[in-house]
Structure formats: structure tokens, C-alpha cells
Design an enzyme around this catalytic site. Sequence first.
Site, PDB file in Angstrom:
ATOM      1  N   SER A 165       0.798  -1.234   0.000  1.00  0.00           N
ATOM      2  CA  SER A 165       0.000   0.000   0.000  1.00  0.00           C
ATOM      3  C   SER A 165       0.833   1.288   0.000  1.00  0.00           C
ATOM      4  O   SER A 165       0.480   2.230  -0.717  1.00  0.00           O
ATOM      5  CB  SER A 165      -0.968  -0.010   1.185  1.00  0.00           C
ATOM      6  OG  SER A 165      -1.942  -1.003   0.979  1.00  0.00           O
ATOM      7  N   LYS A 192      -9.934  -5.850  10.189  1.00  0.00           N
ATOM      8  CA  LYS A 192     -11.051  -5.237   9.449  1.00  0.00           C
ATOM      9  C   LYS A 192     -12.365  -5.271  10.223  1.00  0.00           C
ATOM     10  O   LYS A 192     -13.222  -4.417  10.005  1.00  0.00           O
ATOM     11  CB  LYS A 192     -11.229  -5.924   8.086  1.00  0.00           C
ATOM     12  CG  LYS A 192     -10.127  -5.590   7.097  1.00  0.00           C
ATOM     13  CD  LYS A 192     -10.431  -6.145   5.717  1.00  0.00           C
ATOM     14  CE  LYS A 192      -9.269  -5.931   4.777  1.00  0.00           C
ATOM     15  NZ  LYS A 192      -9.554  -6.376   3.407  1.00  0.00           N
ATOM     16  N   GLY A 196     -15.394 -13.120   5.099  1.00  0.00           N
ATOM     17  CA  GLY A 196     -15.253 -11.667   5.064  1.00  0.00           C
ATOM     18  C   GLY A 196     -15.006 -11.122   3.665  1.00  0.00           C
ATOM     19  O   GLY A 196     -15.605 -10.117   3.274  1.00  0.00           O
ATOM     20  N   ASN A 216     -20.676 -21.889  -0.989  1.00  0.00           N
ATOM     21  CA  ASN A 216     -19.675 -21.996   0.074  1.00  0.00           C
ATOM     22  C   ASN A 216     -19.598 -23.424   0.594  1.00  0.00           C
ATOM     23  O   ASN A 216     -20.547 -24.195   0.491  1.00  0.00           O
ATOM     24  CB  ASN A 216     -20.042 -21.048   1.224  1.00  0.00           C
ATOM     25  CG  ASN A 216     -18.897 -20.839   2.187  1.00  0.00           C
ATOM     26  OD1 ASN A 216     -17.747 -20.683   1.764  1.00  0.00           O
ATOM     27  ND2 ASN A 216     -19.180 -20.858   3.481  1.00  0.00           N
ATOM     28  N   MET A 241      -9.296 -13.610  -5.871  1.00  0.00           N
ATOM     29  CA  MET A 241      -8.925 -12.428  -5.082  1.00  0.00           C
ATOM     30  C   MET A 241      -7.482 -12.497  -4.594  1.00  0.00           C
ATOM     31  O   MET A 241      -6.927 -11.486  -4.173  1.00  0.00           O
ATOM     32  CB  MET A 241      -9.869 -12.270  -3.895  1.00  0.00           C
ATOM     33  CG  MET A 241     -11.257 -11.806  -4.295  1.00  0.00           C
ATOM     34  SD  MET A 241     -12.127 -11.263  -2.828  1.00  0.00           S
ATOM     35  CE  MET A 241     -13.776 -11.106  -3.487  1.00  0.00           C
ATOM     36  N   GLY A 281      -5.906 -11.125  -8.061  1.00  0.00           N
ATOM     37  CA  GLY A 281      -6.376 -10.082  -7.160  1.00  0.00           C
ATOM     38  C   GLY A 281      -5.544  -8.803  -7.156  1.00  0.00           C
ATOM     39  O   GLY A 281      -5.840  -7.884  -6.389  1.00  0.00           O
TER      40      GLY A 281
HETATM   41  P1  ATR Z   1     -11.638 -14.076   4.431  1.00  0.00           P
HETATM   42  O1  ATR Z   1     -11.572 -12.830   5.251  1.00  0.00           O
HETATM   43  O2  ATR Z   1     -10.420 -14.341   3.602  1.00  0.00           O
HETATM   44  O3  ATR Z   1     -12.894 -14.184   3.638  1.00  0.00           O
HETATM   45  P2  ATR Z   1     -12.810 -15.946   6.222  1.00  0.00           P
HETATM   46  O4  ATR Z   1     -13.817 -14.948   6.653  1.00  0.00           O
HETATM   47  O5  ATR Z   1     -12.156 -16.822   7.238  1.00  0.00           O
HETATM   48  O6  ATR Z   1     -11.599 -15.260   5.503  1.00  0.00           O
HETATM   49  O7  ATR Z   1     -13.482 -16.847   5.092  1.00  0.00           O
HETATM   50  C1  ATR Z   1     -12.780 -17.859   4.421  1.00  0.00           C
HETATM   51  C2  ATR Z   1     -13.661 -18.401   3.311  1.00  0.00           C
HETATM   52  O8  ATR Z   1     -12.929 -19.361   2.551  1.00  0.00           O
HETATM   53  C3  ATR Z   1     -14.892 -19.136   3.818  1.00  0.00           C
HETATM   54  O9  ATR Z   1     -15.923 -19.004   2.857  1.00  0.00           O
HETATM   55  C4  ATR Z   1     -14.381 -20.578   3.896  1.00  0.00           C
HETATM   56  O10 ATR Z   1     -15.404 -21.550   3.854  1.00  0.00           O
HETATM   57  P3  ATR Z   1     -16.181 -21.975   5.210  1.00  0.00           P
HETATM   58  O11 ATR Z   1     -17.193 -20.905   5.472  1.00  0.00           O
HETATM   59  O12 ATR Z   1     -16.784 -23.278   4.888  1.00  0.00           O
HETATM   60  O13 ATR Z   1     -15.128 -22.062   6.277  1.00  0.00           O
HETATM   61  C5  ATR Z   1     -13.570 -20.615   2.641  1.00  0.00           C
HETATM   62  N1  ATR Z   1     -12.552 -21.659   2.612  1.00  0.00           N
HETATM   63  C6  ATR Z   1     -11.408 -21.695   3.341  1.00  0.00           C
HETATM   64  N2  ATR Z   1     -10.662 -22.780   2.996  1.00  0.00           N
HETATM   65  C7  ATR Z   1     -11.343 -23.434   2.030  1.00  0.00           C
HETATM   66  C8  ATR Z   1     -11.089 -24.610   1.245  1.00  0.00           C
HETATM   67  N3  ATR Z   1      -9.983 -25.329   1.417  1.00  0.00           N
HETATM   68  N4  ATR Z   1     -12.010 -24.974   0.338  1.00  0.00           N
HETATM   69  C9  ATR Z   1     -13.120 -24.235   0.145  1.00  0.00           C
HETATM   70  N5  ATR Z   1     -13.423 -23.118   0.844  1.00  0.00           N
HETATM   71  C10 ATR Z   1     -12.540 -22.716   1.765  1.00  0.00           C
END
Ligand code: ATR
Length: 272
Positions: free
Chosen positions: A16, A65, A129, A150, A216, A239
Site C-alpha cells: 500500500s 477489518k 469476510g 460456500n 482475489m 487479485g
Molecule cells: P476471508 O476474510 O479471507 O474471507 P474468512 O472470513 O475466514 O476469511 O473466510 C474464508 C472463506 O474461505 C470461507 O468461505 C471458507 O469456507 P467456510 O465458510 O466453509 O469455512 C472458505 N474456505 C477456506 N478454505 C477453504 C477450502 N480449502 N475450500 C473451500 N473453501 C474454503
Amino acid sequence: MDRYCVFGNPIAHSKSPEIHAAYAAQTGQELRYEKRLAPLDGFAAAVHAFIAEGGLGANVTVPFKLEAVKVANALTIRAQAAGAVNTLHFTEDGIIGDNTDGAGLVADIVGNAGVAITGKRVLLLGAGGAARGVVLPILEHRPAQLVIANRTVATAVALAEQFAALGGEGVVSGCGFADIEGGFDIVINATSASLGAEVPPVSPSVFAPGALALDMMYSKSPTVFLQFAAQHGARLRDGLGMLVEQAAEAFSVWRGVRPVTGEVLQQLRDQL
Ligand code: ATR
């Protein structure tokens, strides 16, 4: 000189300061933008210390955040919808919490990739998030359909229901990866699966002919999700564009002028 910063923990990797220095030079604005490592248990104190030093605004990155929502005295509509803040603006009326991530993503898709969202079928993978932050800006472009898929199905359904109530009725729906039906013009990976070199388990048929696949995340070589998308004929975008666009949007919130991003994006790409 007017001062801004980015708070995170860790923060050493942040691009940034470089991005905002380039925007300042380009727009002839005099400002200083630095990185600040906030202690994990001391984010609010770090923000108030920066304000006391004369800071005018700050970006907020992982893991603050959500805490930034609480530090703000007022939230913009897009920050409320995102449930998260990535941009703080210190004004006479107090600390305004904003979120420019979604606007950045949409600007990258529409402006940089040249792909309209209006009337298109959009698939958003993930409901955490990162996904939450982009739903409203996508819906504002009036896609024909927005499917949020999801791993934890209930989270996707709850997120879709929230935005259906905010005007996305009949457009937005939530489901599990195995329940996705049909092909999509734009497929956005907002899961953190790429961090573990995993691909969300979706059918290759999600990519309609000529689809745009956007992850992203970014890295020197395409993420595993983008490799998967490439094997099935999609156009690829990582991203990095979203990163420079969310920064441009924050810059415009603070300074009232929106920088152009093309050169900065290329500069960052060359450095990867
Ligand atoms: P971020 O701020 O990066 O969005 P987060 O709020 O922890 O982090 O969300 C991570 C997202 O990635 C969630 O949608 C998670 O799915 P779950 O709600 O089932 O936990 C998803 N995610 C993380 N690892 C994953 C994987 N190996 N395969 C598919 N989805 C994954």
C-alpha cells in the site's frame, strides 16, 4: 505533510505505501503514507495514537477489518453491508469507517477487464469476510443472477438472504459447491482456499464459454484456482487489480481525486 497509514499484523509485506506514493505523485497531492504494525491486542489504541499525531486516514488490513468497525463512529452504507472496514477517514465529525474492497473488485472487472456485470450470471465462491464485502457492489451493477456458493452451506444461504432483503430478491441465492447449476459469465474465488493451494470443489461446467475467472489472491504464478479455470477455457484475472483499485477508491475518499491505476498495476505485476 498530510499523513495516512495502513494498519495490519503482519504488515511488512504491504504494497500500500508504494501504491499510494505513486497515486500521490500522479495526482500532485502532497502526502505521506506509511506502514504501521498494530499489536494484536492494541488496534484501537494504535488508531487513536495515529490520530493524535495528526493522521488523516488509514487503511486496515488483516486481522483488523472487523475491529475497525467498532473503532469507527459512523459507517458508510458499503461498510455496513460488508460488515468490515478497510478504510478509515478521520474527520471533524469523527472516525468514518468505509469499505473500498468491493468497489475495487467491481472497478477491476468492469474497468480493467472490460467485462460488464449488468445482465450477467455471477458466481461468488466463499461466504467469509472477503465475499461479504463484494456482494453489495456486485448487486449494484444489476447482474441477472448472483449465486453465492460456500463449503459451509448455511453461511452462503444466510449471506444471500441478508442481501435478498437489501434489494437482491430474486437475484441472489446461496448454496453448496455441489449444488451449483449452470454456467456463469463471471466466477470469483473469494475463498481462502488458494492459500493452502486448494481449489473449491466446483464442476468445470461453472465456466460458461468466454467466462472471466477472478481469484482475489495473487502470486507470481497463477493460483491453483486460476490454473483450473484456464484448463476449462476461462479468461484469468488475479487479485492484483482489485488491490490497486481498492487503494484508488480509498485515495479518492481521502483526497477527492481518483487516480488512474494502469501504470501502478503494471509496476506491481513486474515486481511479483
Ligand atoms: P476471508 O476474510 O479471507 O474471507 P474468512 O472470513 O475466514 O476469511 O473466510 C474464508 C472463506 O474461505 C470461507 O468461505 C471458507 O469456507 P467456510 O465458510 O466453509 O469455512 C472458505 N474456505 C477456506 N478454505 C477453504 C477450502 N480449502 N475450500 C473451500 N473453501 C474454503
